[in-house]
Design an enzyme around this catalytic site. Structure first.
Site, mmCIF file in Angstrom:
data_model
loop_
_atom_site.group_PDB
_atom_site.id
_atom_site.type_symbol
_atom_site.label_atom_id
_atom_site.label_comp_id
_atom_site.label_asym_id
_atom_site.label_seq_id
_atom_site.Cartn_x
_atom_site.Cartn_y
_atom_site.Cartn_z
ATOM 1 N N SER A 1 0.826 -1.211 0.000
ATOM 2 C CA SER A 1 0.000 0.000 0.000
ATOM 3 C C SER A 1 0.860 1.261 0.000
ATOM 4 O O SER A 1 1.548 1.545 -0.970
ATOM 5 C CB SER A 1 -0.935 -0.057 1.208
ATOM 6 O OG SER A 1 -1.891 0.962 1.171
ATOM 7 N N LYS B 1 -0.446 -4.391 -3.206
ATOM 8 C CA LYS B 1 -1.769 -3.902 -2.808
ATOM 9 C C LYS B 1 -1.966 -2.527 -3.443
ATOM 10 O O LYS B 1 -1.438 -1.523 -2.971
ATOM 11 C CB LYS B 1 -1.902 -3.809 -1.292
ATOM 12 C CG LYS B 1 -3.261 -3.290 -0.835
ATOM 13 C CD LYS B 1 -3.332 -3.200 0.677
ATOM 14 C CE LYS B 1 -4.680 -2.625 1.116
ATOM 15 N NZ LYS B 1 -4.850 -1.210 0.746
ATOM 16 N N GLN C 1 -8.773 2.098 0.468
ATOM 17 C CA GLN C 1 -9.944 1.814 1.288
ATOM 18 C C GLN C 1 -10.440 3.085 1.992
ATOM 19 O O GLN C 1 -9.638 3.930 2.386
ATOM 20 C CB GLN C 1 -9.634 0.747 2.355
ATOM 21 C CG GLN C 1 -9.555 -0.660 1.821
ATOM 22 C CD GLN C 1 -8.348 -0.888 0.937
ATOM 23 O OE1 GLN C 1 -7.226 -0.487 1.267
ATOM 24 N NE2 GLN C 1 -8.551 -1.510 -0.209
#
Length: 378
Positions: free
Chosen positions: A288, A313, A317
């Site tokens: 991320s 990733k 979110q």
């Protein structure tokens, strides 16, 4: 009289018809499958009415939400509630109420303080790393699970906890007042006369200020070259990693968001005038926000990426409150690197691939860190 009844009947039918239209319109607004929604409501009533054991509406509806999110087959989307909610909120805020220590078990199953956070209540009273916790509020810890010890140490802010520790064979009692503790997310040191090292554990809301402080400290100590370590870093807050990139990279784009509705967003930074020689270390657990930083450094050709291919990733979110003690964590967009690369399920390929064979983060036995030092010294 008949005329009045007729008018009343027509008015009632008009109200019912309008209600039906509003309900139908609402269903079509919420879902393109109103029939399926109606079946769900019917099944909810059937389960509640006929299941042979008592079951609460809250339990049924919460588990329906869990099943709905699970059907997305997205490991990063989930409903978080109950005990997991508190742990999750502490992890994203990097804050909790306690005394500011990390504990673990020794080989003899004794509860030991592994580290004490700077400026914490524990540090203020003199508790040290290596101390053995004998008791908490009069209860012996010898047979106690770590979670239980942590639970007894934590408590309401402003209240004190009694801790007896053993140090050099002597028992020492402390009264420690609990406070809001910020978990440190950055550490650093000078590795050579001109090479500085900054380890980022995660990208939380105060990580950028910690990074800026450590960067300034190392520059004051003579740092001319920089190693950034994001190995085993699961990521965190996008705005934080963008703020960190702004301190070390030149002006330009560092990442972009792409949603299914075409509502794209570009993240640009003002940046710095001159970039110092730089290496960033990644591994298979770098994800991320870690990959955003590594990808920006690589795409802008302003540093060297060393280590193993990262996790991959590439989704963003959003955390949406769902009541007092639960949140819905849902993937809302795909992000791409500074050059527009999609890395979801692919990861960042290092410029220099090297497998970890030494002990990670142990300066004298970390072969990946040594490779970074060697690279910057050439």
């Amino acid at each position: 009289m008949m005329i009045k009844l007729r008018k009343y009947f027509l008015w009632l039918m008009s109200v019912i018809f309008a209600a039906v239209l509003i309900l139908a319109g609402g269903l079509y607004y919420m879902t393109d499958e109103p029939g399926a929604f109606i079946r769900f409501c019917r099944n909810f009533v059937i389960v509640k009415k006929y299941y042979y054991r008592p079951v609460s509406d809250k339990e049924l509806l919460e588990n329906a939400t869990i099943g709905m999110v699970k059907s997305l087959q997205d490991p990063h989307s989930m409903l978080i509630s109950g005990d997991k909610y508190e742990h999750f909120m502490q992890s994203i805020n990097a804050e909790y109420v306690g005394i500011g220590v990390v504990i673990g078990h020794t080989a003899e199953s004794k509860v030991q303080i592994l580290s004490v956070f700077p400026d914490s209540p524990a540090e203020a009273v003199g508790i040290q790393s290596g101390d053995i916790i004998q008791s908490v509020n009069g209860e012996a810890t010898q047979e106690m699970a770590l979670d239980a010890v942590v639970g007894k140490i934590k408590g309401p802010i402003g209240e004190s906890v009694s801790i007896v520790i053993q140090r050099d064979g002597e028992n020492i009692s402390y009264e420690v007042e609990r406070a809001q503790v910020s978990l440190p997310t950055v550490s650093g040191e000078m590795l050579t006369d001109d090479i500085g090292y900054i380890h980022i554990f995660s990208f939380m809301k105060h990580t950028d200020s910690e990074f800026d402080k450590k960067l300034s400290e190392l520059k004051a100590q003579g740092m001319k070259k920089l190693i950034i370590d994001v190995r085993m870093n699961p990521g965190g807050i996008v705005d934080t990693v963008v703020a960190i990139a702004d301190k070390i990279l030149t002006k330009g784009t560092v990442l972009s968001f792409h949603t299914k509705n075409g509502e794209d967003k570009i993240f640009d930074i003002h940046g710095v005038e001159h970039v110092m020689p730089m290496v960033i270390l990644i591994d298979k657990n770098s994800a991320s926000a870690s990959e955003i930083l590594a990808g920006a450094i690589q795409d802008k050709k302003e540093g060297i990426v060393i280590g193993e291919k990262s996790y991959g990733k590439g989704t963003v979110q959003s955390i949406i409150p769902d009541g007092d003690d639960s949140v819905l964590k849902i993937s809302i967009a795909e992000y791409r690197t500074a050059a527009g690369r999609s890395i979801d399920g692919k990861g960042i390929e290092p410029d220099v691939v090297i497998e970890q064979t030494g002990t990670v983060f142990q300066r004298t036995n970390d072969n990946v860190l040594q490779k970074a030092i060697d690279t910057l010294e050439k």
